[in-house]
Motif scaffolding. Sequence first.
Motif, PDB file in Angstrom:
ATOM      1  N   ASN A 148       0.839  -1.189   0.000  1.00  0.00           N
ATOM      2  CA  ASN A 148       0.000   0.000   0.000  1.00  0.00           C
ATOM      3  C   ASN A 148       0.877   1.244   0.000  1.00  0.00           C
ATOM      4  O   ASN A 148       1.930   1.271   0.630  1.00  0.00           O
ATOM      5  CB  ASN A 148      -0.906   0.012   1.237  1.00  0.00           C
ATOM      6  CG  ASN A 148      -1.979  -1.047   1.169  1.00  0.00           C
ATOM      7  OD1 ASN A 148      -2.926  -0.944   0.399  1.00  0.00           O
ATOM      8  ND2 ASN A 148      -1.843  -2.100   1.967  1.00  0.00           N
ATOM      9  N   ARG A 149       0.437   2.266  -0.695  1.00  0.00           N
ATOM     10  CA  ARG A 149       1.195   3.512  -0.718  1.00  0.00           C
ATOM     11  C   ARG A 149       0.243   4.690  -0.866  1.00  0.00           C
ATOM     12  O   ARG A 149      -0.782   4.604  -1.544  1.00  0.00           O
ATOM     13  CB  ARG A 149       2.197   3.509  -1.874  1.00  0.00           C
ATOM     14  CG  ARG A 149       1.561   3.477  -3.252  1.00  0.00           C
ATOM     15  CD  ARG A 149       2.566   3.276  -4.377  1.00  0.00           C
ATOM     16  NE  ARG A 149       1.970   3.474  -5.691  1.00  0.00           N
ATOM     17  CZ  ARG A 149       1.272   2.570  -6.350  1.00  0.00           C
ATOM     18  NH1 ARG A 149       1.051   1.376  -5.804  1.00  0.00           N
ATOM     19  NH2 ARG A 149       0.765   2.836  -7.540  1.00  0.00           N
ATOM     20  N   ASP A 150       0.561   5.790  -0.226  1.00  0.00           N
ATOM     21  CA  ASP A 150      -0.102   7.066  -0.471  1.00  0.00           C
ATOM     22  C   ASP A 150       0.808   7.915  -1.350  1.00  0.00           C
ATOM     23  O   ASP A 150       0.450   8.310  -2.444  1.00  0.00           O
ATOM     24  CB  ASP A 150      -0.418   7.779   0.851  1.00  0.00           C
ATOM     25  CG  ASP A 150      -1.508   7.068   1.634  1.00  0.00           C
ATOM     26  OD1 ASP A 150      -2.531   6.718   1.026  1.00  0.00           O
ATOM     27  OD2 ASP A 150      -1.325   6.831   2.840  1.00  0.00           O
ATOM     28  N   ASP A 151       2.019   8.156  -0.849  1.00  0.00           N
ATOM     29  CA  ASP A 151       3.030   8.898  -1.597  1.00  0.00           C
ATOM     30  C   ASP A 151       4.290   8.041  -1.643  1.00  0.00           C
ATOM     31  O   ASP A 151       4.832   7.677  -0.601  1.00  0.00           O
ATOM     32  CB  ASP A 151       3.309  10.229  -0.898  1.00  0.00           C
ATOM     33  CG  ASP A 151       4.250  11.127  -1.696  1.00  0.00           C
ATOM     34  OD1 ASP A 151       5.070  10.592  -2.468  1.00  0.00           O
ATOM     35  OD2 ASP A 151       4.167  12.357  -1.543  1.00  0.00           O
ATOM     36  N   ASP A 197       7.278   8.712   0.504  1.00  0.00           N
ATOM     37  CA  ASP A 197       7.209   8.432   1.942  1.00  0.00           C
ATOM     38  C   ASP A 197       7.638   7.012   2.276  1.00  0.00           C
ATOM     39  O   ASP A 197       7.794   6.667   3.441  1.00  0.00           O
ATOM     40  CB  ASP A 197       5.782   8.650   2.468  1.00  0.00           C
ATOM     41  CG  ASP A 197       5.380  10.121   2.440  1.00  0.00           C
ATOM     42  OD1 ASP A 197       6.294  10.976   2.488  1.00  0.00           O
ATOM     43  OD2 ASP A 197       4.164  10.403   2.359  1.00  0.00           O
ATOM     44  N   LYS A 209      -2.995   1.317  -5.691  1.00  0.00           N
ATOM     45  CA  LYS A 209      -2.303   1.934  -4.563  1.00  0.00           C
ATOM     46  C   LYS A 209      -2.667   1.287  -3.230  1.00  0.00           C
ATOM     47  O   LYS A 209      -1.841   1.258  -2.314  1.00  0.00           O
ATOM     48  CB  LYS A 209      -2.633   3.432  -4.499  1.00  0.00           C
ATOM     49  CG  LYS A 209      -2.067   4.229  -5.661  1.00  0.00           C
ATOM     50  CD  LYS A 209      -2.332   5.714  -5.506  1.00  0.00           C
ATOM     51  CE  LYS A 209      -1.503   6.299  -4.367  1.00  0.00           C
ATOM     52  NZ  LYS A 209      -1.539   7.782  -4.367  1.00  0.00           N
ATOM     53  N   HIS A 210      -3.906   0.798  -3.107  1.00  0.00           N
ATOM     54  CA  HIS A 210      -4.343   0.302  -1.799  1.00  0.00           C
ATOM     55  C   HIS A 210      -5.124  -0.999  -1.935  1.00  0.00           C
ATOM     56  O   HIS A 210      -5.834  -1.219  -2.912  1.00  0.00           O
ATOM     57  CB  HIS A 210      -5.247   1.342  -1.102  1.00  0.00           C
ATOM     58  CG  HIS A 210      -4.563   2.637  -0.805  1.00  0.00           C
ATOM     59  ND1 HIS A 210      -4.756   3.767  -1.564  1.00  0.00           N
ATOM     60  CD2 HIS A 210      -3.660   2.962   0.153  1.00  0.00           C
ATOM     61  CE1 HIS A 210      -4.024   4.743  -1.083  1.00  0.00           C
ATOM     62  NE2 HIS A 210      -3.341   4.292  -0.055  1.00  0.00           N
TER      63      HIS A 210
END
Length: 724
Positions: free
Chosen positions: A299-302, A305, A334-335
């Motif tokens: 999972n990633r948001d940015d 990060d 992304k998720h």
Amino acid sequence: MKPSSDASSDALHIALISIHGLIRGHDLELGRDADTGGQTLYVLELAQALARRPGVAEVELFTRRVEDPAVSDDYAQQTEQLNDKLKIVRIDAGPKAYISKEQLWDHLDVFADNMANYFRRKARLPDIVHSHYADAGYVGSLLANQFSIPLIHTGHSLGRVKRARLIASGLNTDQIENLYNMSRRIDAEEHTLATAERVITSTHQEIEEQYEIYDFYQPEQMRVIPPGTNLQHFKPPQGNELSGELYQRLSQHLKEPDKPIILALSRPDQRKNISALVEAYGESSQLQDKANLVIVAGNRDDVDDLESGAQEVFHKLWASIDRYDLYGKVALPKHHYRSEVPEIYRIAAASGGVFVNPALTEPFGLTLIEAAASGLPIVATEDGGPRDILSNCHNGILIDPLEPKTITSALEDILAHAAKTKEMIQQGLQGVQTHYSWEAHTQSYLEMICPIIKEAERLERKPLTRRQGLYKDRAFVSTLDQNLMEYPQALQQMLAKLKENRKTTLFIIATGRRLDSALRLLKQHRIPEPDVLITSGGTEINYAPKLTTDKAWEHHLDYHWMPHRVRAILKDYPGLKLQPKSEQTHFKVSYFIDTEIANLEEIKCLLHQEEQSVNAMLSFGQYLDILPIRASKGMALRYVADRWQIPLEKILVAGGSGADEDMMRGNALAVVVANRHDEELSQLTDLKHIYFAKNSYEKGILEAFDYYDFFGTCQSPLTAPKEG
């Protein structure tokens, strides 16, 4: 009192011990911390599966009782009855609060005594005690010896292997000891191996690469019984998978979402080798026409990060997508939630797709079993656990993870032959039921323990002894191209000596090659994975058995390193030509050099004038590597020696070119093998601790083993004390 399987009932009474973590019969808090992970789920599902067997009368799962306001009151119950045959028994030991497994060692004897008291209050003893992890192994050993109950053990992970991963994380020996009580853990593991009737592992590779390095290892003691898979969660498509919200999320960026899905599911880790899958897909217009590629990588948001390794993986993936113009054909969602994973498999299966695991190394391969149970054919790395899985399930194709063409070929084959693929799917579903369900696991388990309980198959103990040192006390270091590529028979003799002495000797390969190139060469010449791989001229260090990258070393190298400036300064320098992209890494700028035109000292001076703190390494008269100032094979070797606490005086370095010189200077023992490049090391002839072998390649190394009595006194005869 003694075990009473010969009493009125032959039904079995089984005691499982899993001391640390938080264990209860419902809503396991998986991932809450490092102690509440896969082991707790494994033990609970094993207990539940055993309790379902008709030949089992009682299963008791013993763990530590915890009274702590920071955790649920569930863990304070002394007993938790899960059904009429299964209960969790919580034993008091140490503080009431929840503490980590590393803090439990001083309280394990109390745990054993209180568990013994519990046994004495019962009408009968268990027929078998099965310990999980080193702490339970220690307790199980005490109880087995006290009550003459056979002990079965599952390690889950081992201290000597864990120590290598901790070294890779940047911890030194003292920190590892203080934080993890590693010497006590390894002592407990040895004691357990000396006591246990059988040790259960998931794969044959686990035995060969992990247990064999222990003093009390006995091959006859080991049994491979893979863990069961929850087939209630992982099952074939139900018919509505391609109309749900999850499918819309996975396919929203695909131009033709109705195509079959090539699915990969893993962490964004270099070792998972996902970029090779994108390359394999990008190289095949046939694959692009027939299927989409969906990569579920955490999972990633940015991305910025994420930790640096994960960032590098994603940037590599996007670079490949751009290079092959795969927009609209590849999805990188992304998720996702853990609970959605079974449905992700079913979506891929319903689409007519295939699951791919292209990892460089895969000790077990749980995702392959989950995919097979979900009705997917599989393409998997030929390393480790997948070999066992495909041998049992016959539901896919093994590939060489270092050769993307083999991935392409396997995927094209599966997607082009519908009848053959349908047969693979059916064989996979049947194979999982037969070999990887909890029913299959417990069937094999009971077939193993029943003869032991009846004393028909007790382990015959061999006269084994503990060696003096807890860890390896010497190391052998070799390069690849100029040392190990010439005499196959001598190579096998050398490897046999290293295998015979693997408990005391760290085997290190140090090479200018990239990691993937080095692995390819090792495989080609059937050289087993070394304990340590120093690659790319000393800029990368990886540890067996999972090719764990030493992140602390990478951080150490980043000091004043500006590769873009190096490339700009040397862009038009005569006699230099950049090597292909495949030879470049973040910490290595590599050139072909024409020494008739280019002057090495002048290049060094130019870089210094431009305030670039670098090392310039010439090898074989034609390759120039520009590295960070702190990087070289010699610096990497000294770093590894310090981390593993092996004195340089007990390290033998075999070299054959100028790039090996800084490994060979100083206090290490060394041998220059008599190859055509030994003239680059001729300036070392006056150094007493460097032996110039009469033979070349592997024969020269064998000569040096004898010269230094490497596996005995491990010293130069010129410095050995005189007798009398």
